[in-house]
Design a protein around this motif. Structure first.
Motif, PDB file in Angstrom:
ATOM      1  N   GLY A   1       6.159  -7.282   0.345  1.00  0.00           N
ATOM      2  CA  GLY A   1       4.870  -6.300   0.154  1.00  0.00           C
ATOM      3  C   GLY A   1       3.960  -7.223  -0.241  1.00  0.00           C
ATOM      4  O   GLY A   1       3.706  -8.589  -0.647  1.00  0.00           O
ATOM      5  N   SER A   2       2.527  -6.290  -0.628  1.00  0.00           N
ATOM      6  CA  SER A   2       1.774  -6.923  -1.155  1.00  0.00           C
ATOM      7  C   SER A   2       1.366  -6.471  -2.332  1.00  0.00           C
ATOM      8  O   SER A   2       1.821  -5.732  -3.121  1.00  0.00           O
ATOM      9  CB  SER A   2       0.359  -6.817  -0.033  1.00  0.00           C
ATOM     10  N   ASN A   3       1.123  -8.090  -3.153  1.00  0.00           N
ATOM     11  CA  ASN A   3       0.484  -8.170  -4.854  1.00  0.00           C
ATOM     12  C   ASN A   3      -0.234  -8.689  -5.090  1.00  0.00           C
ATOM     13  O   ASN A   3       0.009  -9.158  -6.326  1.00  0.00           O
ATOM     14  CB  ASN A   3       2.275  -8.473  -5.270  1.00  0.00           C
TER      15      ASN A   3
ATOM     16  N   ASN B   1       0.994 -15.616  -2.095  1.00  0.00           N
ATOM     17  CA  ASN B   1       2.758 -15.979  -1.536  1.00  0.00           C
ATOM     18  C   ASN B   1       2.915 -14.331  -0.757  1.00  0.00           C
ATOM     19  O   ASN B   1       4.129 -13.729  -0.674  1.00  0.00           O
ATOM     20  CB  ASN B   1       3.690 -15.874  -2.207  1.00  0.00           C
ATOM     21  N   ASP B   2       1.643 -13.062  -0.597  1.00  0.00           N
ATOM     22  CA  ASP B   2       1.843 -11.603  -0.401  1.00  0.00           C
ATOM     23  C   ASP B   2       2.928 -12.100   1.676  1.00  0.00           C
ATOM     24  O   ASP B   2       2.370 -12.987   1.913  1.00  0.00           O
ATOM     25  CB  ASP B   2       0.940 -11.871   0.027  1.00  0.00           C
TER      26      ASP B   2
ATOM     27  N   SER C   1       3.743   1.847  -0.402  1.00  0.00           N
ATOM     28  CA  SER C   1       4.735   1.637   0.549  1.00  0.00           C
ATOM     29  C   SER C   1       5.511   0.641   0.502  1.00  0.00           C
ATOM     30  O   SER C   1       6.937   0.336   0.929  1.00  0.00           O
ATOM     31  CB  SER C   1       5.467   2.832   1.591  1.00  0.00           C
ATOM     32  N   THR C   2       4.856  -0.642   0.786  1.00  0.00           N
ATOM     33  CA  THR C   2       4.425  -1.587   0.438  1.00  0.00           C
ATOM     34  C   THR C   2       4.428  -2.920  -0.768  1.00  0.00           C
ATOM     35  O   THR C   2       4.167  -3.598  -0.788  1.00  0.00           O
ATOM     36  CB  THR C   2       4.079  -2.259   1.815  1.00  0.00           C
ATOM     37  N   ASN C   3       4.878  -2.123  -1.534  1.00  0.00           N
ATOM     38  CA  ASN C   3       3.915  -2.306  -3.542  1.00  0.00           C
ATOM     39  C   ASN C   3       4.897  -3.722  -3.701  1.00  0.00           C
ATOM     40  O   ASN C   3       4.799  -4.999  -4.461  1.00  0.00           O
ATOM     41  CB  ASN C   3       4.187  -1.496  -3.790  1.00  0.00           C
ATOM     42  N   TYR C   4       6.520  -3.620  -3.239  1.00  0.00           N
ATOM     43  CA  TYR C   4       7.008  -4.755  -3.001  1.00  0.00           C
ATOM     44  C   TYR C   4       7.743  -5.377  -1.782  1.00  0.00           C
ATOM     45  O   TYR C   4       8.474  -6.567  -1.539  1.00  0.00           O
ATOM     46  CB  TYR C   4       8.317  -4.096  -4.750  1.00  0.00           C
ATOM     47  N   HIS C   5       8.902  -5.007  -1.364  1.00  0.00           N
ATOM     48  CA  HIS C   5       9.303  -5.208  -0.278  1.00  0.00           C
ATOM     49  C   HIS C   5       8.934  -3.901   1.001  1.00  0.00           C
ATOM     50  O   HIS C   5       7.919  -3.171   0.617  1.00  0.00           O
ATOM     51  CB  HIS C   5      10.830  -4.676  -0.455  1.00  0.00           C
TER      52      HIS C   5
ATOM     53  N   ASN D   1      -6.816   1.951   6.126  1.00  0.00           N
ATOM     54  CA  ASN D   1      -5.902   1.418   5.656  1.00  0.00           C
ATOM     55  C   ASN D   1      -5.988   0.861   4.411  1.00  0.00           C
ATOM     56  O   ASN D   1      -5.348  -0.551   4.629  1.00  0.00           O
ATOM     57  CB  ASN D   1      -4.470   2.367   6.570  1.00  0.00           C
ATOM     58  N   CYS D   2      -6.100   1.296   2.950  1.00  0.00           N
ATOM     59  CA  CYS D   2      -6.508  -0.126   2.338  1.00  0.00           C
ATOM     60  C   CYS D   2      -5.576   0.239   0.359  1.00  0.00           C
ATOM     61  O   CYS D   2      -6.166   1.757   0.809  1.00  0.00           O
ATOM     62  CB  CYS D   2      -8.049  -0.491   1.630  1.00  0.00           C
ATOM     63  N   ALA D   3      -4.611  -0.198   0.126  1.00  0.00           N
ATOM     64  CA  ALA D   3      -4.377   0.326  -1.583  1.00  0.00           C
ATOM     65  C   ALA D   3      -4.261  -0.996  -2.051  1.00  0.00           C
ATOM     66  O   ALA D   3      -3.222  -1.873  -2.047  1.00  0.00           O
ATOM     67  CB  ALA D   3      -2.532   1.243  -1.390  1.00  0.00           C
ATOM     68  N   SER D   4      -5.594  -1.081  -2.444  1.00  0.00           N
ATOM     69  CA  SER D   4      -5.280  -2.552  -3.572  1.00  0.00           C
ATOM     70  C   SER D   4      -5.578  -3.606  -2.064  1.00  0.00           C
ATOM     71  O   SER D   4      -4.229  -5.087  -3.067  1.00  0.00           O
ATOM     72  CB  SER D   4      -4.321  -2.554  -4.398  1.00  0.00           C
ATOM     73  N   GLY D   5      -5.736  -3.699  -0.621  1.00  0.00           N
ATOM     74  CA  GLY D   5      -5.155  -4.799  -0.494  1.00  0.00           C
ATOM     75  C   GLY D   5      -4.119  -3.833   0.771  1.00  0.00           C
ATOM     76  O   GLY D   5      -4.138  -2.235   1.288  1.00  0.00           O
ATOM     77  N   GLY D   6      -2.735  -4.724   0.846  1.00  0.00           N
ATOM     78  CA  GLY D   6      -2.051  -4.346   1.731  1.00  0.00           C
ATOM     79  C   GLY D   6      -0.999  -3.756   1.244  1.00  0.00           C
ATOM     80  O   GLY D   6       0.605  -3.961   1.277  1.00  0.00           O
ATOM     81  N   ARG D   7      -0.572  -2.506   0.232  1.00  0.00           N
ATOM     82  CA  ARG D   7       0.397  -2.003  -0.066  1.00  0.00           C
ATOM     83  C   ARG D   7       0.842  -0.233   0.372  1.00  0.00           C
ATOM     84  O   ARG D   7       1.751   0.145  -0.355  1.00  0.00           O
ATOM     85  CB  ARG D   7       0.368  -1.372  -1.922  1.00  0.00           C
ATOM     86  N   ARG D   8       0.543   0.100   1.431  1.00  0.00           N
ATOM     87  CA  ARG D   8       1.036   1.304   2.262  1.00  0.00           C
ATOM     88  C   ARG D   8       0.658   0.877   3.264  1.00  0.00           C
ATOM     89  O   ARG D   8       0.097   1.231   4.533  1.00  0.00           O
ATOM     90  CB  ARG D   8      -0.090   2.270   1.791  1.00  0.00           C
ATOM     91  N   LEU D   9       1.560  -0.392   4.070  1.00  0.00           N
ATOM     92  CA  LEU D   9       1.963  -0.765   5.095  1.00  0.00           C
ATOM     93  C   LEU D   9       3.071   0.006   5.923  1.00  0.00           C
ATOM     94  O   LEU D   9       3.614  -0.748   7.016  1.00  0.00           O
ATOM     95  CB  LEU D   9       1.850  -2.020   5.053  1.00  0.00           C
ATOM     96  N   ASP D  10       3.557   0.572   5.921  1.00  0.00           N
ATOM     97  CA  ASP D  10       5.144   1.341   6.478  1.00  0.00           C
ATOM     98  C   ASP D  10       4.372   1.852   7.683  1.00  0.00           C
ATOM     99  O   ASP D  10       2.678   1.639   8.519  1.00  0.00           O
ATOM    100  CB  ASP D  10       5.401   1.916   5.717  1.00  0.00           C
ATOM    101  N   ILE D  11       5.533   1.885   9.149  1.00  0.00           N
ATOM    102  CA  ILE D  11       4.960   2.264   9.647  1.00  0.00           C
ATOM    103  C   ILE D  11       4.651   3.319  10.211  1.00  0.00           C
ATOM    104  O   ILE D  11       3.625   3.876  11.442  1.00  0.00           O
ATOM    105  CB  ILE D  11       6.113   2.342  10.962  1.00  0.00           C
ATOM    106  N   ASN D  12       4.585   4.407   9.985  1.00  0.00           N
ATOM    107  CA  ASN D  12       3.491   5.889   9.915  1.00  0.00           C
ATOM    108  C   ASN D  12       2.505   5.303   9.517  1.00  0.00           C
ATOM    109  O   ASN D  12       2.042   6.388  10.729  1.00  0.00           O
ATOM    110  CB  ASN D  12       4.069   6.817   8.724  1.00  0.00           C
ATOM    111  N   MET D  13       2.356   4.516   8.953  1.00  0.00           N
ATOM    112  CA  MET D  13       0.127   4.351   8.505  1.00  0.00           C
ATOM    113  C   MET D  13      -0.066   3.417   9.620  1.00  0.00           C
ATOM    114  O   MET D  13      -0.816   3.791  10.415  1.00  0.00           O
ATOM    115  CB  MET D  13       0.663   3.890   6.970  1.00  0.00           C
TER     116      MET D  13
END
Length: 811
Positions: A268-270, A274-275, A298-302, A606-618
């Motif tokens: 995910g995005s951190n 290398n995000d 949802s995409t904070n790590y993977h 949709n922003c969450a400190s960048g791309g930390r909520r990029l699941d398919i529902n979003m």
């Protein structure tokens, strides 16, 4: 290339009720010396008799034999009796010297051998994914080596038992959960079942006749596409609280015959260079690949996306859940890969009377071919069925297979605390130099009391006034509607940053409804909206609706700069673990869906400190115009956006980037081109408007981007793979098959000593002639498709940190 047949096979399992008490844990015969494996009987008899011990259930086999049971870590203990069968044939021959073994994930758990009536087995199997039952003769021949594992019983941590072989069935349901401590495979067949067809799709309902708990699965069959989507709900239709619901996996399935399968996903995005780095592992028997997020985004790590690819076929999965989740993918021998993905293991709750909740959604795409073609099938699925549709346009460039998609916008950004008078200067520049933007993006800092005025994000205390959403009178004495109207006069729509689910203690948002906020109540502390409370969600909808109407906002940019998991779990009650998160995520979807219904034409960023909520529902509801906060830094490494664009493209269509301000740096500008685009132009008061700025170059960057933007909704091909390596070139192709047009980006990195390279295209028609345009020197030439696919375009880049951009079109 889609695989419709495998989709139909899977759909049939979703629509079919298990017709018996099912084992639900796959059993596979690896080998059997003669005949067929017997479930609940011997290989040549109707019963199981071990020289004096009669058993009521079990597995019969013929030495040498090997059977695998995929128990997936659900059981802790195994008991049985194993030995040579006593039947009409074996009695005619002497007992044989046999060796019996039980392996757990390939490691020996138990060994028995010799000429004996039977062995008694009682072993610990905690955590074991795959049990292997083996028998062979190390000294005798195997003739008439009839063997049985009698009264073979598995126990879980609650003492519940599974009698292996008894009423065995392979009619396994492809999702699972535990109810009252029991695994759904042990009881789902007893529940009331209904399958309805509704407007071409399906609704499957299971209901417990004892407690009234209903499992509801809404299934979308995308007809001619090899893709499925299902939403999953639990509802209490009984007369009391339900039992505990836990271990919810919206996909729990074994995909067979995937030889030498490879598992792929992405990080995910951190806020790192290398995000979205690829995850690529080869499945190994008994080993588990873990995929998960951290802290509730949802995409904070993977990322909750995966591709299992083996020998020219694949299944691509994407889970929709904008909270905490976990997936476990286990390599089981003989080409079966077990996939289990759903809510985090912490979740364990009951439902109150009448309560209904949605849990994660799941989608699968069945494809053939290599990884890139698999992922292009998935990208096609996203375009056709997931990303937002535009009901107010008829632009043929964005009409793809009959769907009018809404392209991500081309934006210019300004700091929200920059004064109105400074915005007016920039409006005049855009108008004078005919810069073809679509939205003016006003970021944070536009709010708060007069003394909080912050001319840029590094000055002032704008962050301490989140929750005070009055327009800052020093920055914008005429209000934001004045600026919104000014933007509209030059054809720009208004994009506004808001972070409504966070408030600093003491701000008006907190004071208006202190009961809605979670967190420590002390000066300066951040509080978080309890979106699990329906009243808080109603307030949020009305509040943001008011801003949209008042300021004529056309793009609502919601930021989400906090990790919600800890406050969610702090609010959970005993035996209701995870319910706060579930209701908060459900209401988050309700919030956005309501805004989109109330304001036709509105888009959500949709922003969450960048791309930390990029699941398919979003992805269904929004765009991501700032996919990583790595580019917040003025001196960001241009390798970052190149890597991000290449690494995220297989999984997400509408994740875009911004450039910061680097006049004449074409390399950086191209590195940030994606489905959406944001260029900075004097974004802060400290960067005043300049007459000598290279406006012609700036306009050319925008026009080049506007020309190639439609191609980002086509296929993506990596020509020279993106690696975190400064000694290479990076190149990729975007290709619209329906237009037979595309573009090729080429980047020479800062330490690469190569000055020329051949860029071999992919996906195009070898029998056609293509016109290739060089957008740097405005020249054009023609090449055969076959030559482009075999020899490629000879590209020369004389200097490091320079790039090339080509457009190609079939004649």
């Amino acid at each position: 290339m889609y695989s419709i047949g495998r989709k139909e096979e899977f759909l049939k399992k979703l629509l079919t009720k298990p017709n018996d008490k099912t084992f639900q844990l796959r059993c596979k015969t690896v080998k059997n010396g003669w005949g067929e494996i017997g479930f609940n009987h011997g290989v040549d008899s109707d019963t199981i008799n071990l020289y004096g011990r009669e058993c009521s259930y079990g597995i019969g086999m013929h030495s040498p034999a090997e059977v695998e049971l995929y128990i997936k870590g659900l059981y802790t203990r195994l008991t049985c009796f194993v030995g040579q069968e006593s039947n009409r044939i074996t009695k005619l021959f002497n007992q044989k010297y046999l060796t019996y073994k039980i392996l757990g994930d390939g490691k020996e758990l138990w060994l028995g051998e010799g000429k004996v009536d039977y062995h008694s087995v009682d072993i610990d199997i905690t955590g074991v994914q795959t049990l292997t039952l083996m028998v062979y003769s190390p000294v005798d021949d195997n003739n008439f080596g009839h063997v049985a594992w009698g009264d073979l019983t598995l126990y879980n941590s609650l003492g519940k038992t599974l009698c292996v072989g008894k009423n065995f069935s392979e009619n396994r349901y492809p999702l699972s959960f535990c109810y009252g401590g029991e695994f759904s495979g042990d009881f789902l067949y007893k529940w009331d079942f209904k399958c309805e067809k509704v407007e071409g799709n399906y609704k499957v309902t299971y209901q417990d006749p004892e407690t009234g708990l209903a499992l509801i699965i809404d299934i979308i069959d995308y007809n001619d596409d090899a893709a499925l989507w299902w939403d999953v709900y639990f509802e209490n239709r009984g007369e009391a609280n339900t039992k505990q619901i836990s271990q919810i996996k919206v996909l729990d399935y074994d995909f067979e015959d995937f030889d030498n399968a490879t598992f792929r996903s992405a990080k995910g995005s951190n806020c790192l260079i290398n995000d979205f780095e690829p995850v690529c592992e080869t499945f190994k028997t008994g080993e588990t690949i873990d995929l998960y997020t951290e802290n509730g985004r949802s995409t904070n790590y993977h990322m909750p996306y995966f591709n299992i690819n083996g020998k020219e076929k694949a299944v691509i999965g994407a889970m929709g859940w904008s909270g905490q989740w976990r997936g476990r993918f286990t390599g089981l021998s003989h080409t079966i890969q077990n996939c289990a993905i759903g809510l985090d293991d912490y979740v364990d709750f009951y439902l109150m009377l009448g309560e209904k909740v949605q849990v994660p959604s799941m989608s699968l795409v069945f494809s053939d071919g290599d990884f890139e073609e698999n992922q292009n099938d998935f990208r096609g699925f996203l375009v056709d069925h997931i990303i937002p549709e535009d009901k107010f346009s008829d632009n043929p460039l964005y009409n793809i297979r009959g769907k009018q998609i809404k392209p991500a916008p081309i934006c210019v950004m300004g700091w929200g605390g920059m004064k109105t008078s400074e915005y007016e200067k920039r409006i005049e520049v855009i108008k004078k130099h005919k810069l073809p933007y679509e939205y003016y993006w006003m970021d944070a800092g536009w709010y708060g009391p007069e003394d909080s005025y912050s001319p840029d994000e590094h000055t002032g205390d704008w962050a301490m006034h989140v929750g005070n959403w009055q327009v800052n009178p020093k920055a914008h004495p005429k209000g934001l509607r004045y600026l919104s109207d000014k933007f509209a006069e030059i054809g720009l729509k208004f994009l506004l940053w808001v972070e409504p689910q966070r408030a600093v203690y003491g701000t008006p948002a907190y004071k208006e409804h202190p009961e809605f906020w979670l967190g420590e109540r002390k000066p300066g502390s951040n509080l978080y909206l309890n979106l699990s409370d329906d009243r808080a969600c109603d307030w949020l909808i009305d509040f943001i609706s008011g801003l949209i109407e008042k300021f004529n906002i056309k793009c609502f940019r919601e930021d989400y700069n906090f990790d919600p998991l800890a406050p969610w779990r702090d609010l959970d009650q005993e035996n209701r673990r995870g319910i706060t998160e579930i209701k908060a995520v459900n209401n988050g979807y309700r919030f956005w869906k309501t805004l989109l219904e109330r304001f036709p034409g509105l888009i959500i960023d949709n922003c969450a400190s960048g791309g930390r909520r990029l699941d398919i529902n979003m992805a269904k509801l929004s765009f991501s115009l700032w996919r990583t906060d790595y580019q917040c830094f003025f001196d960001y490494d241009p390798m970052g956006p190149q890597l991000a664009q290449n690494w995220i493209s297989p999984w997400n269509i509408n994740a875009s980037a911004g450039t910061q301000e680097f006049p004449l740096d074409t390399f950086r500008m191209r590195a940030c081109m994606a489905t959406g685009y944001c260029m900075h132009l004097f974004s802060y008061e400290a960067r005043p408007v300049k007459d000598d700025y290279p406006y012609d170059w700036h306009r050319r960057m925008l026009l080049d981007y506007a020309r190639i933007r439609p191609y980002f909704y086509g296929k993506y091909y990596s020509i020279m793979p993106a690696e975190f390596n400064y000694n290479i070139w990076i190149s990729y192709e975007m290709y619209r098959e329906d237009l037979d047009e595309g573009c090729v980006f080429v980047f020479r990195e800062e330490k690469s000593n190569y000055k020329t390279c051949d860029m071999v295209l992919k996906g195009i028609n070898p029998d056609k002639i293509y016109i290739i345009e060089d957008l740097d020197d405005n020249t054009a030439f023609e090449m055969k498709g076959s030559d482009l696919l075999e020899k490629g375009i000879e590209v020369s880049i004389p200097n490091k940190l320079e790039s090339k951009l080509y457009v190609f079109k079939g004649k």
